[in-house]
Design a protein around this motif. Structure first.
Motif, PDB file in Angstrom:
ATOM      1  N   GLY A   1      45.259  32.468  21.952  1.00 22.64           N
ATOM      2  CA  GLY A   1      43.656  32.214  22.798  1.00 22.64           C
ATOM      3  C   GLY A   1      42.617  33.349  22.452  1.00 22.64           C
ATOM      4  N   GLU A   2      41.374  33.946  22.549  1.00 19.82           N
ATOM      5  CA  GLU A   2      40.813  34.699  22.001  1.00 19.82           C
ATOM      6  C   GLU A   2      41.050  36.383  22.965  1.00 19.82           C
ATOM      7  OE1 GLU A   2      36.681  34.601  21.490  1.00 19.82           O
ATOM      8  OE2 GLU A   2      36.195  36.069  22.110  1.00 19.82           O
ATOM      9  N   LEU A   3      41.583  37.107  22.618  1.00 24.02           N
ATOM     10  CA  LEU A   3      41.870  38.626  23.488  1.00 24.02           C
ATOM     11  C   LEU A   3      40.432  38.936  23.730  1.00 24.02           C
ATOM     12  CD1 LEU A   3      44.045  40.283  20.296  1.00 24.02           C
ATOM     13  CD2 LEU A   3      44.671  38.742  22.358  1.00 24.02           C
ATOM     14  N   VAL A   4      40.793  39.244  25.324  1.00 18.82           N
ATOM     15  CA  VAL A   4      39.329  39.785  26.120  1.00 18.82           C
ATOM     16  C   VAL A   4      40.322  41.090  26.299  1.00 18.82           C
ATOM     17  CG1 VAL A   4      37.944  39.442  27.787  1.00 18.82           C
ATOM     18  CG2 VAL A   4      38.930  36.849  26.237  1.00 18.82           C
TER      19      VAL A   4
ATOM     20  N   LEU B   1      43.220  47.116  29.147  1.00 20.94           N
ATOM     21  CA  LEU B   1      43.453  45.478  30.206  1.00 20.94           C
ATOM     22  C   LEU B   1      43.459  44.269  29.338  1.00 20.94           C
ATOM     23  CD1 LEU B   1      45.185  44.585  32.771  1.00 20.94           C
ATOM     24  CD2 LEU B   1      42.650  44.412  33.446  1.00 20.94           C
ATOM     25  N   VAL B   2      44.395  43.703  28.755  1.00 28.05           N
ATOM     26  CA  VAL B   2      44.416  42.374  27.816  1.00 28.05           C
ATOM     27  C   VAL B   2      44.459  40.757  28.429  1.00 28.05           C
ATOM     28  CG1 VAL B   2      46.829  42.159  27.360  1.00 28.05           C
ATOM     29  CG2 VAL B   2      45.134  41.383  25.742  1.00 28.05           C
ATOM     30  N   GLU B   3      43.334  39.676  28.349  1.00 24.39           N
ATOM     31  CA  GLU B   3      44.062  38.014  28.748  1.00 24.39           C
ATOM     32  C   GLU B   3      43.509  37.595  27.619  1.00 24.39           C
ATOM     33  OE1 GLU B   3      40.710  37.398  31.980  1.00 24.39           O
ATOM     34  OE2 GLU B   3      39.801  39.519  31.143  1.00 24.39           O
ATOM     35  N   ALA B   4      44.026  36.425  27.366  1.00 22.91           N
ATOM     36  CA  ALA B   4      43.585  35.561  25.733  1.00 22.91           C
ATOM     37  C   ALA B   4      43.268  34.114  26.569  1.00 22.91           C
ATOM     38  CB  ALA B   4      45.354  35.140  25.615  1.00 22.91           C
ATOM     39  N   VAL B   5      42.148  34.054  25.801  1.00 19.51           N
ATOM     40  CA  VAL B   5      41.109  33.146  26.932  1.00 19.51           C
ATOM     41  C   VAL B   5      40.996  31.953  25.343  1.00 19.51           C
ATOM     42  CG1 VAL B   5      39.971  34.319  27.946  1.00 19.51           C
ATOM     43  CG2 VAL B   5      38.732  33.361  26.624  1.00 19.51           C
ATOM     44  N   ASP B   6      41.064  30.550  26.201  1.00 22.13           N
ATOM     45  CA  ASP B   6      40.505  29.595  25.172  1.00 22.13           C
ATOM     46  C   ASP B   6      38.947  29.991  24.375  1.00 22.13           C
ATOM     47  OD1 ASP B   6      38.854  28.333  27.354  1.00 22.13           O
ATOM     48  OD2 ASP B   6      40.307  26.771  27.658  1.00 22.13           O
TER      49      ASP B   6
ATOM     50  N   VAL C   1      50.940  46.482  23.983  1.00 30.16           N
ATOM     51  CA  VAL C   1      49.736  46.314  24.079  1.00 30.16           C
ATOM     52  C   VAL C   1      49.345  47.684  25.269  1.00 30.16           C
ATOM     53  CG1 VAL C   1      47.622  46.147  25.654  1.00 30.16           C
ATOM     54  CG2 VAL C   1      49.214  43.904  23.838  1.00 30.16           C
ATOM     55  N   ALA C   2      48.156  48.618  24.961  1.00 31.25           N
ATOM     56  CA  ALA C   2      48.522  49.681  25.551  1.00 31.25           C
ATOM     57  C   ALA C   2      47.537  49.749  26.751  1.00 31.25           C
ATOM     58  CB  ALA C   2      47.846  50.915  24.862  1.00 31.25           C
TER      59      ALA C   2
END
Ligand code: DLL
Length: 433
Positions: free
Chosen positions: A278-281, A261-266, A255-256
């Motif tokens: 998780g859903e990528l944010v 910036l990437v997060e994964a959330v429920d 990921v660049a």
């Protein structure tokens, strides 16, 4: 060789410091712009960027596609209109595309992350890149184009379709890199095979814009004789280049994250641990045209750290497992279409063109119909075997239709449509009724 060692190869701790500085500047930019994102920050009690760290992210507000749509056509633009140099987008629903304005700086970021992606696939200044992603509002064509130019490679701007001409250019210009959707890679490979041609100059391909599995990867690699790598992106964030597999990234995509910036959330927006889907944010740390703080992409994947000892120290994401909105709930069981592809293409007797039909004509009795074409002349026990394999993997019984070769529609331009919902009327393909 890294294209941008100072971005791709620095220590994660140093990168984190850069990300935090950029996050603070982004929050200040959004607050100053006074749009919906600024208002939501203020509501959440954030009045300035100073002091924020990445640990604060989960308490910052999110944005969604509908926030952009509702403000069509300017969306969540914060830059002055005079500073916008181009607009891209994707076909939305109801005929209204999701439009994204870019400043010159944004185009520069795009070129940079795409050059890295191409470099990760082994491309150099000496490369010839056959670019069969569509040029236009869609970000695929021009994204690869900008990156190829930045790298100093030769880009052949084929765009999608007109396959005969593509075959001619592949044979005559002998590219080492192919860029197109995975479904079009199959289509091109079949067209070459039908013409009894092989392009032995090809080394790697960067395929994306639609979901595909490792089963599809094996098919493409065999057909075209290249390394098939996955490239991911979305117009809202920049287009292709948000993340891309490299030859050494262990099957996941770098990921660049210095820019995105990437997060994964429920489902509730709570961060999930690495390895859990998780859903990528995404947060665009550096964009200025339409910067987004915590954009909920709807794409589901897992996250992981870098490969131990690898030159790229970026966080990685898995292939996209599905979308939060395309998860099928069939008789109480959750199914992503990509899981079906994994089973279907795992069987060597099946051709690469298939269609999944969610038959909801009787709401209380949903059926999953999987339409496949045999690769050889006769199907034998293929249908029954697939029913068994699908039951084992998904826990539900599907209806498998083995149809004559050439029945499932092919995609020459744009994204493949391998999944349809059938609620009433005529079947999406003849003979399913
Ligand atoms: O598809 C950007 C792109 C162009 C990516 C070329 C890669 C190559 P959109 O048209 O806005 O942008 O569509 C974005 O497509 O949210 C995903 O659901 C899906 N998608 C994109 N890449 C992949 C991939 C481009 N590698 C939406 N695997 C995203 C699975 C993908 N899905």
């Amino acid at each position: 060789m890294l294209v941008e060692p100072d971005a791709e190869g620095i220590s994660p701790d140093l990168r984190r410091e850069v990300q935090e500085l950029r996050l603070r500047a982004l929050v200040d930019r959004l607050l100053a712009a006074g749009g919906v994102q600024g208002a939501r920050l203020a509501e959440a009690g954030v009045t300035r960027g100073e002091g924020l760290t990445l640990d604060d992210l989960p308490r910052l507000p999110v944005v969604t596609k509908s926030d952009i749509w509702e403000r069509y056509p300017e969306g969540l633009r914060v830059a002055d209109p005079d500073d916008i140099v181009c607009v891209h987008g994707s076909s939305g629903t109801g005929g209204r595309p999701t439009l994204v304005p870019y400043t010159a700086q944004d185009v520069g970021i795009w070129a940079s992350v795409m050059a890295r992606a191409l470099g990760g696939a082994g491309a150099t200044r000496a490369s010839t890149i056959h670019n069969a992603y569509g040029y236009g509002l869609f970000t695929g064509g021009l994204g690869v184009h900008h990156g190829g130019l930045r790298l100093g490679a030769t880009v052949v701007p084929m765009s999608g379709g007109m396959t005969e001409r593509q075959v001619r250019m592949l044979v005559d210009l002998r590219p080492d890199v192919l860029a197109c959707t995975p479904s079009y890679a199959i289509y091109l490979g079949e067209a070459l095979a039908a013409a009894n041609l092989r392009v032995d100059s090809l080394r790697a391909g960067i395929f994306g814009a639609e979901p595909w599995t490792d089963g599809m990867r094996a098919r493409i690699e065999r057909l075209l004789g290249l390394r098939a790598l996955d490239i991911y992106g979305l117009s809202e964030i920049i287009g292709p280049g948000v993340a891309c597999e490299s030859l050494d990234s262990g099957g996941m995509l770098n990921v660049a994250e210095d820019h995105f910036l990437v997060e994964a959330v429920d489902a509730d927006g709570t961060p999930v641990p690495d390895g859990t889907p998780g859903e990528l944010v995404f947060t665009t740390l550096t964009k200025t045209g339409m910067p987004l703080l915590r954009y909920r992409s709807g794409d589901v994947a897992t996250l992981a750290g870098p490969v131990e000892g690898a030159p790229r120290t970026l966080r990685r994401m898995s292939k996209v497992l599905g979308r939060t909105d395309d998860m099928l709930v069939v008789r109480g069981v959750n199914v992503f279409p990509t899981e079906i592809e994994a089973v279907v293409l795992g069987d060597e007797r099946v051709g690469p063109h298939y269609l999944v039909v969610e038959d909801r004509r009787v709401a209380a009795r949903a059926e999953l119909r999987v339409v496949v074409e045999p690769r050889g002349e006769s199907a034998g026990s293929l249908g029954d075997d697939l029913v068994g394999a699908l039951r084992e993997r998904l826990g539900i019984t599907c209806v498998v239709h083995v149809v004559a070769r050439g029945t499932v529609p092919r995609t020459e331009v744009g994204k493949a449509r391998r999944f349809v919902r059938w609620t009433e009327g005529e079947p999406p393909l003849p003979g399913l009724g």
